[in-house]
Design an enzyme around this catalytic site. Structure first.
Site, mmCIF file in Angstrom:
data_model
loop_
_atom_site.group_PDB
_atom_site.id
_atom_site.type_symbol
_atom_site.label_atom_id
_atom_site.label_comp_id
_atom_site.label_asym_id
_atom_site.label_seq_id
_atom_site.Cartn_x
_atom_site.Cartn_y
_atom_site.Cartn_z
ATOM 1 N N ASP A 171 0.856 -1.181 0.000
ATOM 2 C CA ASP A 171 0.000 0.000 0.000
ATOM 3 C C ASP A 171 0.902 1.244 0.000
ATOM 4 O O ASP A 171 1.759 1.365 -0.875
ATOM 5 C CB ASP A 171 -0.953 -0.068 1.199
ATOM 6 C CG ASP A 171 -2.071 0.947 1.164
ATOM 7 O OD1 ASP A 171 -3.087 0.691 0.485
ATOM 8 O OD2 ASP A 171 -1.931 1.996 1.809
ATOM 9 N N TYR A 213 -2.766 10.845 1.870
ATOM 10 C CA TYR A 213 -3.500 11.117 0.629
ATOM 11 C C TYR A 213 -3.550 12.612 0.346
ATOM 12 O O TYR A 213 -3.349 13.049 -0.795
ATOM 13 C CB TYR A 213 -4.924 10.565 0.742
ATOM 14 C CG TYR A 213 -4.979 9.071 0.924
ATOM 15 C CD1 TYR A 213 -5.020 8.219 -0.181
ATOM 16 C CD2 TYR A 213 -4.969 8.497 2.194
ATOM 17 C CE1 TYR A 213 -5.059 6.837 -0.023
ATOM 18 C CE2 TYR A 213 -5.004 7.119 2.364
ATOM 19 C CZ TYR A 213 -5.045 6.301 1.252
ATOM 20 O OH TYR A 213 -5.076 4.945 1.406
ATOM 21 N N HIS A 268 -7.020 -7.047 -0.265
ATOM 22 C CA HIS A 268 -5.908 -6.092 -0.330
ATOM 23 C C HIS A 268 -4.822 -6.400 0.700
ATOM 24 O O HIS A 268 -3.637 -6.204 0.431
ATOM 25 C CB HIS A 268 -6.467 -4.690 -0.130
ATOM 26 C CG HIS A 268 -5.453 -3.601 -0.148
ATOM 27 N ND1 HIS A 268 -4.801 -3.204 -1.307
ATOM 28 C CD2 HIS A 268 -4.959 -2.806 0.841
ATOM 29 C CE1 HIS A 268 -3.977 -2.209 -1.030
ATOM 30 N NE2 HIS A 268 -4.042 -1.960 0.262
#
Length: 279
Positions: A100, A196, A252
């Site tokens: 990630d 982010y 994930h």
């Protein structure tokens, strides 16, 4: 085998990490919304195979400092944290595994500091340019990112109904309780979301140098956010060895939901003798 807990001052912050075992160093970089504990099914296996396993809490996570500003989480600072940690521990070179956001940081390190990386395993997250060029479907998969970038609204929604939205992320039993515990303290959820908010340009093609270290990309077919194309196409940005591995029936968080397969791949790629037993 016992983990040793370290608190290291590097790049202007205190970074917490665990180190386990002796031998060549494997550095494990987690992503959102994890801490070093996401590697709990890898650390003992890798250490038993003759490696020293270093697993830090990245900036803003776990017991590592969480600076308050959005721009404290730009990729240059995240990259410098990792290099500063290695310098502080007098570690010249590592086998690197990133998942990630840890994968994004890993691609940066492999491209910009190849002298510190022996081999690199990217889990879930392909090369930033491969993601940017992966097409409309990939961008639709990542449509949650603008929501994550909405201050206050994202925090409120993720906390609502006892973190209901967060609990939907993975099929791994009990994992959401780790997230709830680690993100609940003041400022911690915002710090995680600042990855982010500080790096919106990742949606654009990157101008990183070509990666010259050997790379293995591992992708799981139940990953809702990242498609197969972005990982396969990462080969276009690697000079030399690129190995692609597809894992079936894992979400994930493949280091948890497909840990035996992941452990086997890591030991094979790092040319280690497989331990007699795995999780």
């Amino acid at each position: 085998m016992v983990d040793e807990s370290l608190m290291v001052h590097a790049n202007g912050i205190h970074i917490h990490a665990t180190t386990t075992g002796q031998g060549p160093v494997i550095l494990l970089l987690h992503g959102f919304p994890d801490t070093h504990l996401v590697w709990r099914k890898q650390v003992p296996v890798l250490a038993s195979a003759g490696f020293r396993v270093l697993a830090p809490d990245l900036r803003g996570y776990g017991r590592t400092d969480a600076p308050p500003q959005v721009l404290d989480y730009t990729l240059d600072k995240l990259r410098a944290d990792v290099l500063g940690l290695l310098d502080a521990l007098h570690i010249d070179k590592v086998h690197l595994v990133g998942h990630d956001w840890g994968g994004i940081i890993g691609w940066q390190l492999a491209a910009l500091a190849p002298e510190r990386i022996e081999r690199f395993v990217a889990m879930s997250t392909g090369h930033p340019s491969a993601i940017a060029h992966a097409g409309v479907l990939q961008h639709l998969r990542m449509s949650y990112i603008p929501f994550f970038c909405m201050p206050g609204i994202a925090e409120h929604t993720l906390r609502a109904a006892d973190w209901f939205a967060l609990r939907q992320f993975t099929s791994e039993p009990g994992q959401a309780e780790f997230w709830k515990r680690d993100l609940d303290p003041p400022g911690r959820l915002t710090a995680a979301l600042n990855y982010y908010r500080a790096n919106m340009k990742l949606a654009l093609p990157q101008s990183l140098p070509r990666v010259k270290v050997p790379v293995m990309g591992i992708w799981s077919d139940r990953d809702p956010a990242l498609g197969e194309k972005q990982m396969r196409d990462s080969a276009h940005y690697v000079d030399g060895e690129f190995r692609f591995e597809r894992i079936r029936d894992a979400d994930h968080w493949l280091q948890l939901t497909a840990h035996e397969r992941v452990n086997t791949l890591l030991l094979d790629f790092f040319a280690a003798k497989k331990p007699q037993s795995t999780f």
